[in-house]
Design an enzyme around this catalytic site. Sequence first.
Site, mmCIF file in Angstrom:
data_model
loop_
_atom_site.group_PDB
_atom_site.id
_atom_site.type_symbol
_atom_site.label_atom_id
_atom_site.label_comp_id
_atom_site.label_asym_id
_atom_site.label_seq_id
_atom_site.Cartn_x
_atom_site.Cartn_y
_atom_site.Cartn_z
ATOM 1 N N ASP A 31 11.453 11.247 -1.332
ATOM 2 C CA ASP A 31 10.159 10.581 -1.199
ATOM 3 C C ASP A 31 9.372 10.715 -2.504
ATOM 4 O OD1 ASP A 31 8.081 9.246 -0.086
ATOM 5 O OD2 ASP A 31 7.664 10.701 1.496
ATOM 6 N N ASP A 32 8.921 9.596 -3.029
ATOM 7 C CA ASP A 32 7.996 9.580 -4.179
ATOM 8 C C ASP A 32 8.529 10.261 -5.441
ATOM 9 O OD1 ASP A 32 6.431 8.439 -2.258
ATOM 10 O OD2 ASP A 32 4.708 9.753 -2.510
ATOM 11 N N CYS A 70 6.575 3.883 1.192
ATOM 12 C CA CYS A 70 7.510 4.589 2.080
ATOM 13 C C CYS A 70 8.151 3.758 3.195
ATOM 14 C CB CYS A 70 6.801 5.755 2.739
ATOM 15 S SG CYS A 70 6.137 6.935 1.573
ATOM 16 N N ARG A 74 12.105 2.281 3.552
ATOM 17 C CA ARG A 74 13.043 2.749 4.584
ATOM 18 C C ARG A 74 13.583 1.574 5.410
ATOM 19 N NH1 ARG A 74 11.834 8.337 4.129
ATOM 20 N NH2 ARG A 74 10.549 8.159 2.267
ATOM 21 N N LYS A 123 12.467 12.589 6.911
ATOM 22 C CA LYS A 123 11.317 11.703 7.151
ATOM 23 C C LYS A 123 11.781 10.321 7.606
ATOM 24 C CE LYS A 123 7.696 9.357 4.536
ATOM 25 N NZ LYS A 123 6.795 9.415 3.380
ATOM 26 N N HIS A 125 9.653 7.568 9.383
ATOM 27 C CA HIS A 125 8.562 6.679 8.936
ATOM 28 C C HIS A 125 8.764 5.191 9.220
ATOM 29 C CE1 HIS A 125 4.931 6.631 6.020
ATOM 30 N NE2 HIS A 125 4.622 6.422 7.286
ATOM 31 N N SER A 148 4.891 10.664 6.985
ATOM 32 C CA SER A 148 4.526 11.386 5.762
ATOM 33 C C SER A 148 3.874 12.725 6.092
ATOM 34 C CB SER A 148 3.571 10.548 4.906
ATOM 35 O OG SER A 148 4.239 9.395 4.463
ATOM 36 N N HIS A 213 6.773 14.146 -1.472
ATOM 37 C CA HIS A 213 5.474 13.587 -1.083
ATOM 38 C C HIS A 213 4.404 14.678 -1.095
ATOM 39 C CE1 HIS A 213 2.539 11.303 1.305
ATOM 40 N NE2 HIS A 213 3.272 10.230 1.068
ATOM 41 N N ASP A 265 12.495 6.621 -2.625
ATOM 42 C CA ASP A 265 11.967 5.490 -1.844
ATOM 43 C C ASP A 265 10.948 4.635 -2.589
ATOM 44 O OD1 ASP A 265 9.835 7.329 -1.787
ATOM 45 O OD2 ASP A 265 9.204 6.697 0.208
ATOM 46 N N ASN A 266 10.340 5.198 -3.614
ATOM 47 C CA ASN A 266 9.385 4.429 -4.432
ATOM 48 C C ASN A 266 9.061 5.284 -5.655
ATOM 49 O OD1 ASN A 266 7.487 5.236 -1.678
ATOM 50 N ND2 ASN A 266 6.938 6.192 -3.620
ATOM 51 N N LYS A 286 4.132 4.439 -8.010
ATOM 52 C CA LYS A 286 4.149 4.150 -6.567
ATOM 53 C C LYS A 286 3.071 3.154 -6.151
ATOM 54 C CE LYS A 286 3.152 6.473 -2.174
ATOM 55 N NZ LYS A 286 3.170 7.745 -1.452
HETATM 56 MG MG MG Z 1 7.335 7.361 -0.637
#
Ligand code: MG
Length: 466
Positions: A31-32, A70, A74, A123, A125, A148, A213, A265-266, A286
């Site tokens: 994540d992130d 996010c 996904r 995660k 989401h 998150s 995250h 994811d980003n 992001k």
């Molecule tokens: Mg993310």
Amino acid sequence: MQRLLLIAAAGLFSAICQAAPKPNFVVIFIDDMGYGDISPFGSTLNETPNLQRMADEGMKLTSFYAAPVCSASRAQLLTGCYAPRVSVPGVFFPAGDKGLNPAEVTVAEYLREAGYATTCIGKWHLGDQPSFLPTRQGFEHYFGIPYSNDMQRATLSGGPRVTPLLRDEEVAELLADEQQRRVTREYTEEAVEFIEQHRDEPFFLYLPHTAMHIPLFPHQDFVGKSDNGIYGDWVAEVDWSVGQVITALRKYDLQENTLVIFTSDNGPWASKGKAGGVSGPLRGSKGGTLEGGVREPTIAWWPGKVKAGSVSDAIAGTTDILPTLVKLAGGKLRSDIKIDGKDISPLLMGETTKSPHRAWYYYHRNDLHAVRSGPWKLAIRPQSLGMGIRERPEDLKTTEPRLYNLDKEIGERTNLADQHPEVVARLQALAKEMMADIGSGRPGPGVRPPGKVENPVTLYPTKPRR
Ligand code: MG
């Protein structure tokens, strides 16, 4: 004689079976994490020896795209579609009435059908109502914080704000912030155990980490251990986790029959300063459609199949995971469901260096911001530097098309639209094609509905929000 023939036939059958066992799949989705956050992608701030080894033994994909946020990302990974096609344009919040439509066929559902053991650890989401959970989308089991880690809420009895830790569909525990320090380790232990349990059958392990995250919660064992503050500590723990997974695969001699994909994811949450990651040479972060928002540090690992130390700069992305894994599993895509992803297994196996994509589309929510074909990226809408960043550079405010050559300038600053009107026209035509399908602003005819429930509730009793 007959018996001998039978034995011979059985031997032949088992030889065939042994010759082509279905490969296992592990998808590690961070994540992130930014493009510049790990050493194979140039980080000198963070130490990532396990990811470095994974890259040295596998392939770096340097033009691999996710979505800007996010949930959208996904949805892309699991359905093989651009997020707006499946009506997941942004981010879901706890107790929302929408989620990824249970009618969508996810990569986990395809693989289940092909006889795979499937699990999702981390995660999710894609909606927190029962009908949206991983266990309803092809995963036999689920363990993790379902959204998150900054979406904490207080329980009815007050106390600190907490996040739920789910085991399948039940809340196993409510975690106060400090307790989040356990999750990366527990996800990892769970992942290793899954590999152990399913080593004799084909499996799909989807491991979308809560890290990186915000709020950052590395395990106490990693706190203060890196040279890059808490962020670096957590990157080190993620790297450790990757090492544990690979070690487990080697322990059970599965390395030559398992494709592991590591990606994010980003882009990094750059507006958080030191608590966010970095996008390295890319512009943006992001939440935006500049490269830094969506181009991810991606590694594919499969000793003996993916060439050691190889690099591919061909356009690929999270939409490609579904068709690629289904193909490698010997499955067949359903012809009645339109997807955007392509099978990139020839790219991974070194059979080609060419991207199967004529174009890549950069959606921000339901708006088409940009399109890329080969080295050329055409931005057709104003863009931001990322979520939470107030600064709005003049060159990104304009509605005039901006053309960049990413091979020549990965940081997309020099607008070449005037010099290459024919390229602008070609990319505009590609953009128009997609707008006629998924749309831009308003949903197009190719958009499918989201999942929706009446009277959504939080996963545990919480105080009503004012
Ligand atoms: Mg993310």
